[in-house]
Scaffold this motif. Structure first.
Motif, PDB file in Angstrom:
ATOM      1  N   THR A 260       0.811  -1.221   0.000  1.00  0.00           N
ATOM      2  CA  THR A 260       0.000   0.000   0.000  1.00  0.00           C
ATOM      3  C   THR A 260       0.847   1.276   0.000  1.00  0.00           C
ATOM      4  O   THR A 260       0.350   2.354   0.297  1.00  0.00           O
ATOM      5  N   SER A 261       2.136   1.134  -0.358  1.00  0.00           N
ATOM      6  CA  SER A 261       2.938   2.349  -0.511  1.00  0.00           C
ATOM      7  C   SER A 261       2.330   3.234  -1.598  1.00  0.00           C
ATOM      8  O   SER A 261       2.361   4.467  -1.527  1.00  0.00           O
ATOM      9  N   ALA A 262       1.774   2.570  -2.615  1.00  0.00           N
ATOM     10  CA  ALA A 262       0.954   3.238  -3.625  1.00  0.00           C
ATOM     11  C   ALA A 262      -0.112   2.222  -4.011  1.00  0.00           C
ATOM     12  O   ALA A 262       0.187   1.203  -4.632  1.00  0.00           O
ATOM     13  N   THR A 263      -1.346   2.440  -3.598  1.00  0.00           N
ATOM     14  CA  THR A 263      -2.374   1.415  -3.714  1.00  0.00           C
ATOM     15  C   THR A 263      -2.642   1.049  -5.168  1.00  0.00           C
ATOM     16  O   THR A 263      -2.647   1.892  -6.052  1.00  0.00           O
ATOM     17  N   LYS A 264      -2.880  -0.252  -5.386  1.00  0.00           N
ATOM     18  CA  LYS A 264      -3.106  -0.776  -6.723  1.00  0.00           C
ATOM     19  C   LYS A 264      -4.577  -0.745  -7.119  1.00  0.00           C
ATOM     20  O   LYS A 264      -4.930  -1.053  -8.251  1.00  0.00           O
ATOM     21  N   VAL A 265      -5.433  -0.390  -6.166  1.00  0.00           N
ATOM     22  CA  VAL A 265      -6.872  -0.360  -6.400  1.00  0.00           C
ATOM     23  C   VAL A 265      -7.365   1.061  -6.214  1.00  0.00           C
ATOM     24  O   VAL A 265      -6.939   1.760  -5.286  1.00  0.00           O
ATOM     25  N   THR A 266      -8.269   1.483  -7.081  1.00  0.00           N
ATOM     26  CA  THR A 266      -8.758   2.853  -7.052  1.00  0.00           C
ATOM     27  C   THR A 266      -9.864   2.979  -6.003  1.00  0.00           C
ATOM     28  O   THR A 266     -11.040   3.182  -6.309  1.00  0.00           O
ATOM     29  N   LEU A 267      -9.464   2.821  -4.749  1.00  0.00           N
ATOM     30  CA  LEU A 267     -10.416   2.845  -3.643  1.00  0.00           C
ATOM     31  C   LEU A 267      -9.678   3.205  -2.363  1.00  0.00           C
ATOM     32  O   LEU A 267      -8.680   2.562  -2.034  1.00  0.00           O
ATOM     33  N   PRO A 268     -10.133   4.234  -1.649  1.00  0.00           N
ATOM     34  CA  PRO A 268      -9.460   4.582  -0.392  1.00  0.00           C
ATOM     35  C   PRO A 268      -9.708   3.531   0.691  1.00  0.00           C
ATOM     36  O   PRO A 268     -10.669   2.767   0.622  1.00  0.00           O
TER      37      PRO A 268
END
Length: 330
Positions: A260-268
């Motif tokens: 989650t350093s840069a999330t792979k899913v477009t969802l907070p």
């Protein structure tokens, strides 16, 4: 030796991307991937056997397997799983305030035998006493009046199943109050656009589903993965190659999801949802393989047969190629 050129039809899921992108290989196979919606895959697979390897509706596959007419044999890979407490929608003017109020109502379904609908009817009866014979079922397309039931059914005599009137959709009928509720794997468009008189049956379906899981340990399987039977007969190594590759693809996808350093899913807040899923269901919350899923499969198969959908009670092992039921050890 040249690789076997095969068509592979699956949904565009994160757990498929490592395979589609070529990061994971199927040993001995040169695949052509087709990313399609489940409705198209299932229609083409069960009507015409269009693909070499494809996602299969678990319910439709069970109907065909029990009848001895399936052109595919499955491996214990489950591309789609879902808690289906979000799959029941009601018209707020129908007097439905709790699940028991569904008795005596008219409920729309896109197809009666859909896997999602079998799981919903299972928990409606076991948890709330609502039997299939307690309601009138109205079959019709969500948005296309021409949608058909792709599998021929032989339902018990006490199950009342009607067809939606010509030109009508079950989404439109729900909003208009011509049916009282709707059950299916997709949200109807009237719900998605915020029709004020359409809502979930359960005010907090996630909480209800989590409680159900704690008590039953059931994470419903929606789809399995099939290989054309004639191919397996010619290439007995294929089921294990396919199983290994799809397992590895899912593992890669989960590793990426966990970063989650840069999330792979477009969802907070995805990291919180991932943590909650593992707390509730364990580290391998989306398990493949036979042993880890035998409990869920047996519950589904018993229900499927009781509803008259499968002509005989299947043994869970019958669904899968024998070579995919075990693995080597070192």
């Amino acid at each position: 030796m040249s690789k076997l050129p095969l068509s592979v039809a699956v949904g565009p899921y994160d757990r498929m991307r490592p395979l589609v992108d070529g990061d994971v290989q199927i040993e001995g196979v040169d695949p052509t991937f087709m990313l399609q919606e489940p409705e198209e895959i299932f229609f083409r697979a069960f009507r015409h056997a269009d693909y070499d390897i494809c996602e299969l509706s678990l319910s439709s596959y069970c109907v065909k397997t029990a009848a001895g007419t399936s052109q595919y044999v499955a491996v214990p890979v489950f591309p789609s799983r879902a808690f289906r407490h979000t799959s029941v929608y009601v018209n707020t003017n129908a007097g439905i305030n709790k699940p028991e109020d569904l008795k005596g109502k008219r409920i729309g379904v896109p197809e009666y035998q859909l896997t999602a609908n079998v799981w919903v009817r299972l928990f409606l009866e076991e948890e709330y006493g609502v039997k299939p014979s307690d309601v009138t079922w109205v079959r019709g397309g969500y948005e296309d009046p021409a949608r058909v039931e792709k599998i021929t059914l032989n339902l018990p005599a006490d199950v009342k199943l009607e067809h939606a009137p010509e030109g009508k959709t079950i989404s439109g009928m729900l909003e208009a109050g011509e049916i009282d509720a709707l059950i299916g794997p997709r949200a109807p468009s009237c719900f998605d656009r915020g029709a004020p008189n359409v809502k979930y049956l359960f005010d907090n379906p996630q909480a209800v589903a989590a409680d159900w899981y704690r008590r039953t340990k059931l994470f419903p399987i929606m789809h399995t993965l099939g290989i054309r039977r004639t191919l397996v007969e010619q290439h007995p190594w294929l089921p294990m190659s396919v199983t290994k590759a799809f397992e590895k693809s899912k593992a890669v996808a989960l590793a990426r999801l966990s970063d989650t350093s840069a999330t792979k899913v477009t969802l907070p807040f995805i990291e919180d949802q991932l943590r909650a899923a593992r707390k509730l269901m364990g580290e391998d919350f989306w398990s493949y393989g036979f042993a880890a899923n035998e409990h869920a499969m047996n519950r589904f198969l018993k229900r499927h047969h009781e509803e008259g959908l499968s002509s005989r009670l299947l043994d869970a092992k019958e669904l899968f190629h024998p070579a995919s039921l075990e693995n080597f050890g070192i």
